[in-house]
Design an enzyme around this catalytic site. Structure first.
Site, PDB file in Angstrom:
ATOM      1  N   SER A 149       0.869  -1.183   0.000  1.00  0.00           N
ATOM      2  CA  SER A 149       0.000   0.000   0.000  1.00  0.00           C
ATOM      3  C   SER A 149       0.899   1.223   0.000  1.00  0.00           C
ATOM      4  O   SER A 149       0.934   1.994   0.958  1.00  0.00           O
ATOM      5  CB  SER A 149      -0.886   0.007   1.252  1.00  0.00           C
ATOM      6  OG  SER A 149      -1.625  -1.185   1.366  1.00  0.00           O
ATOM      7  N   GLU A 150       1.640   1.396  -1.095  1.00  0.00           N
ATOM      8  CA  GLU A 150       2.682   2.423  -1.115  1.00  0.00           C
ATOM      9  C   GLU A 150       2.132   3.820  -0.884  1.00  0.00           C
ATOM     10  O   GLU A 150       2.734   4.632  -0.180  1.00  0.00           O
ATOM     11  CB  GLU A 150       3.443   2.392  -2.439  1.00  0.00           C
ATOM     12  CG  GLU A 150       4.326   1.167  -2.626  1.00  0.00           C
ATOM     13  CD  GLU A 150       3.585  -0.034  -3.173  1.00  0.00           C
ATOM     14  OE1 GLU A 150       2.369   0.093  -3.481  1.00  0.00           O
ATOM     15  OE2 GLU A 150       4.185  -1.107  -3.289  1.00  0.00           O
ATOM     16  N   HIS A 185      10.482  -1.457 -14.442  1.00  0.00           N
ATOM     17  CA  HIS A 185      11.356  -1.598 -13.274  1.00  0.00           C
ATOM     18  C   HIS A 185      12.719  -0.949 -13.482  1.00  0.00           C
ATOM     19  O   HIS A 185      13.644  -1.217 -12.724  1.00  0.00           O
ATOM     20  CB  HIS A 185      11.592  -3.074 -12.956  1.00  0.00           C
ATOM     21  CG  HIS A 185      10.472  -3.732 -12.206  1.00  0.00           C
ATOM     22  ND1 HIS A 185       9.214  -3.890 -12.729  1.00  0.00           N
ATOM     23  CD2 HIS A 185      10.417  -4.287 -10.975  1.00  0.00           C
ATOM     24  CE1 HIS A 185       8.446  -4.517 -11.858  1.00  0.00           C
ATOM     25  NE2 HIS A 185       9.145  -4.770 -10.777  1.00  0.00           N
TER      26      HIS A 185
HETATM   27  C1  LIG Z   1       2.950  -1.612  -6.510  1.00  0.00           C
HETATM   28  C2  LIG Z   1       4.066  -2.569  -6.346  1.00  0.00           C
HETATM   29  N1  LIG Z   1       4.647  -2.700  -5.137  1.00  0.00           N
HETATM   30  C3  LIG Z   1       5.667  -3.568  -4.972  1.00  0.00           C
HETATM   31  C4  LIG Z   1       6.134  -4.302  -6.009  1.00  0.00           C
HETATM   32  C5  LIG Z   1       7.268  -5.300  -5.810  1.00  0.00           C
HETATM   33  N2  LIG Z   1       6.667  -6.653  -5.790  1.00  0.00           N
HETATM   34  C6  LIG Z   1       6.578  -7.405  -6.894  1.00  0.00           C
HETATM   35  S1  LIG Z   1       5.709  -8.810  -6.655  1.00  0.00           S
HETATM   36  C7  LIG Z   1       5.435  -8.432  -5.031  1.00  0.00           C
HETATM   37  C8  LIG Z   1       4.609  -9.338  -4.189  1.00  0.00           C
HETATM   38  C9  LIG Z   1       3.264  -9.534  -4.777  1.00  0.00           C
HETATM   39  O1  LIG Z   1       2.494 -10.393  -3.993  1.00  0.00           O
HETATM   40  P1  LIG Z   1       1.111 -10.926  -4.505  1.00  0.00           P
HETATM   41  O2  LIG Z   1       0.294  -9.812  -5.046  1.00  0.00           O
HETATM   42  O3  LIG Z   1       0.517 -11.736  -3.415  1.00  0.00           O
HETATM   43  O4  LIG Z   1       1.481 -11.852  -5.745  1.00  0.00           O
HETATM   44  P2  LIG Z   1       2.409 -13.161  -5.726  1.00  0.00           P
HETATM   45  O5  LIG Z   1       3.795 -12.676  -5.895  1.00  0.00           O
HETATM   46  O6  LIG Z   1       2.181 -13.877  -4.470  1.00  0.00           O
HETATM   47  O7  LIG Z   1       1.961 -13.919  -6.924  1.00  0.00           O
HETATM   48  C10 LIG Z   1       6.052  -7.221  -4.704  1.00  0.00           C
HETATM   49  C11 LIG Z   1       6.053  -6.628  -3.374  1.00  0.00           C
HETATM   50  C12 LIG Z   1       5.515  -4.105  -7.261  1.00  0.00           C
HETATM   51  N3  LIG Z   1       5.926  -4.782  -8.340  1.00  0.00           N
HETATM   52  N4  LIG Z   1       4.492  -3.256  -7.401  1.00  0.00           N
END
Ligand SMILES: Cc1ncc(C[n+]2csc(CCOP(=O)(O)OP(=O)(O)O)c2C)c(N)n1
Ligand SMILES: [Mg+2]
Lengths: 328, 324
Positions: B57-58, B128
């Site tokens: 929740s940036e 990225h």
């Molecule tokens: C808005 C945002 N915050 C942080 C990231 C970095 N990040 C990439 S994947 C991830 C975790 C995502 O978790 P989830 O939505 O549960 O998906 P999963 O990886 O478990 O498939 C994070 C923190 C990002 N890409 N985008």
């Protein structure tokens, strides 16, 4: 091929695609690594089996399963991951941006929670032009805490749009558990906006398909959005960098227990052994072809690095002072 | 003297500041486990009230930090990827940054935003790989891009101690840089003071972040033909214009290398100010990403869009030649 066989085939394709892709990451042929979908195959397979070719999906950083299940060519998908000009995106997108608009795949996405609003806009466009297309947004448990997704739930419900939100709850956002991250429940977020929400076993492709069929039928009939929470376990790393970095956040027992419910076996035992073996062999052959095609494909020409930057073909200036005269 | 990597220097700075000042706390994603290797060990040491693993929740946690700062805390936020700064641009540029003036000086917002691994990480593609430091300099948020381990340490310390919001970019290309440093002599590095890494008399090269290493390599390569001075601004806003002017007064020639987009980029600002206020004897040049660049995925395309050392070398030679 029966529905059950189709589900199994899609899952087997995703599983083996991911395993081959991981090998290619380790071999240095796929740069930047991938977020493996292994363990969650039943969700992409089940949901996409309820969709038509012209329906739209948006995907995530963990997107290979969705892209394949929606019908992208695995051969060109692998060429994309290896950065070849024959890839789905001409080598411009890679793992986190693979897309195939011809199949309604509006792309994997590198930003968590970004796809929901995009899918909802696509659903609105379908309504506007009188089509009964639906749109599906896949996202993880991590995304349910993104403001933009909650704002999107409101728009989708308010305007009764044919969009299906699929939350893949694999228990973790990278290292953070759902319990550490989510107040209330995931389905209650949707219910708060009047969006019908169900939880299904995301390791069982048939159960996912049933839930998706209901939701898609509701969407096509003008009944508005739906929400499915599909629980599953991520068998592998959050991202392949973990294979080297060895970050510790899941107990070995937990991982073993999670892996013991393999979606391929859950669907696989519903087929007779010969059929299953035949599908496995087909998939193997297809992936052998995909790997060979990818590795034999040409790499893109650096001169075209910013081709497609603008839909209109606008070209900006190059980045090097010596080429200032090249202003177009 | 000890060998210190840039990444370890960041880690050390944060650990030292947290030990020194109990109002310093850190928020971010996966910082408990420490996936980016900056917050390693801090959760065990300081507990979850000072090391806060956040949900994704940036926008909320960025302004949450503003609130905590207004109420006396000194938060540091780790962002996993540079483009998350686009997501929270409102929270930084339109909220945190504006409080001081809008409240007639009643409020201060001492928050540090840092990105360990900005710019291209080869293979992370379009969403990225950005380097949006120029955006923050443009709106006037203090913006820091250290290039060496001791500067990473010193500028991180200063950023945390500063009473205004500060964004610190730690380029992916710098994290592995190592240097011999006297650990006892590590200390704060002031904002707005550049650093001459190598003295020279013919051409001033201004290099930002990881490109300082490229500039030093070029200076070495050209050593027997052209005497190159390598100027590292360290802070992009406020910028050390006096330091740059002193260098240009010696050389009269300027080349800037900057890993961000050309249009409205920091390199353009540096050239403009030099043209307005400094004694340039020949037209300056800049080596940057192209206008409006989006980094493509494939390795050769990604590299084609980033400024390269050989392009800098040619630009230095051209600027040098054009004077005769
Ligand atoms: C808005 C945002 N915050 C942080 C990231 C970095 N990040 C990439 S994947 C991830 C975790 C995502 O978790 P989830 O939505 O549960 O998906 P999963 O990886 O478990 O498939 C994070 C923190 C990002 N890409 N985008
Ligand atoms: Mg998850």
């Amino acid at each position: 091929m029966s529905v059950g066989e189709g589900l199994y085939r899609t899952m087997r394709l995703i599983r083996r695609f991911e395993e081959r892709a991981i090998e290619l990451v380790h071999a240095g042929e796929i740069i930047g690594g991938i977020h493996p979908y292994i363990g969650q195959e039943a969700i992409a397979a089940g949901v996409c089996a309820a969709l038509r070719d012209d329906d739209v999906i948006t995907s995530t950083h963990r997107g290979h399963g969705h892209v394949l299940a929606k019908g992208a060519d695995p051969v060109r998908m692998l060429a994309e991951l290896t950065g070849r000009s024959t890839g789905l995106n001409g080598g411009r997108g890679g793992s986190m941006h693979a897309a195939d608009f011809g199949k309604g795949i509006y792309g994997a996405n590198g930003i968590v929670g970004a796809g929901g609003a995009i899918a909802t806009g696509a659903a609105w466009a379908a309504v506007k032009e009188g089509s009964d297309r639906v749109a599906v947004s896949f996202f993880g448990d991590g995304a349910v805490n993104q403001g933009v997704l909650l704002e999107t739930f409101n728009l989708a419900a308010l305007w009764r749009l044919p969009v299906l939100f699929v939350c893949e709850n694999n228990g973790y956002a990278t290292t953070l558990t759902v319990a550490q991250a989510v107040a209330g429940s995931i389905t209650a977020r949707a219910e708060a906006f009047g969006i019908p929400a169900v939880s299904v076993d995301g390791a069982d492709a048939a159960a996912v398909l049933n839930a998706a069929r209901d939701a898609v039928a509701r969407g096509r009939a003008g009944g508005g959005p739906s929400f499915i929470e599909a629980t599953a376990y991520r068998f592998d790393a959050h991202h392949t960098w973990e294979h080297k970095a060895r970050v510790r956040y899941r107990a070995d027992e937990e991982v073993a227990a999670g892996r013991s419910r393999d979606p391929l076996d859950i669907q696989g035992v519903r087929l007779d052994a010969d059929t299953r073996a035949g599908i496995d062999a087909d998939v193997e052959a297809l992936l052998a072809e995909a790997v060979a095609f990818a590795l034999d494909s040409p790499r893109p020409d650096p001169a075209g690095a910013l081709d497609h930057l603008y839909a209109t073909g606008l070209r900006g200036r190059d980045g090097v002072g010596l080429l200032d005269t090249a202003v177009r | 003297m000890a060998r210190l990597s840039y990444l370890k220097a960041l880690q050390r700075a944060l650990a030292d500041e947290m030990a020194r000042d109990s109002s310093v706390c850190v928020l971010g994603e996966d910082i408990g486990v420490g996936v980016n290797n900056v917050t390693t060990g801090l959760l065990a040491k300081h507990g979850p009230l000072r090391v806060v693993d956040t949900p994704l929740s940036e926008q909320a946690f960025t302004s949450f930090a503003t609130g905590a700062a207004l109420a006396g805390q000194r938060p540091v936020i780790e962002f996993q990827i540079p483009s998350l700064l686009f997501l929270v641009f409102e929270q930084i540029a339109n909220q945190a940054h504006k409080f001081s003036l809008m409240t007639g000086g009643q409020a201060k917002v001492p928050v540090t935003y840092f990105v360990p691994g900005s710019g291209s990480r080869s293979g992370w593609a379009g969403q990225h790989s950005d380097h949006p430091y120029g955006l923050f300099a443009h709106v006037g948020v203090k913006t820091v891009v250290p290039a060496t381990p001791e500067d990473a340490y010193g500028l991180f310390l200063t950023a945390i101690r500063d009473d205004d919001p500060v964004v610190l970019f730690a380029p992916a290309g710098s994290l592995g840089v190592r240097g011999d440093v006297d650990l006892a002599a590590l200390g704060p590095v002031p904002l707005g003071v550049g650093r001459v890494h190598r003295e020279g008399t013919d051409v001033t090269v201004v290099a930002v972040g990881h490109l300082v290493q490229a500039a030093l390599a070029v200076a070495e390569q050209l050593a027997d033909q052209i005497s190159v001075e390598v100027f590292d601004p360290r802070t992009l806003y406020p910028f050390d214009w006096d330091g740059l002017a002193a260098s240009v007064a010696k050389t009269g020639r300027l080349v800037v290398i900057d890993d961000s987009n050309r249009m409205c980029g920091i390199a353009g600002e540096i050239l403009a100010t030099a043209a307005e206020q400094m004694r340039l004897t020949v037209p300056p040049k800049r080596v940057t990403r192209p206008d409006g660049a989006v980094l493509p995925f494939a390795r050769e395309l990604d590299l084609a869009v980033q400024p390269q050392q050989d392009q800098l070398l040619t630009a230095v030679q051209e600027v040098y030649k054009s004077s005769r």
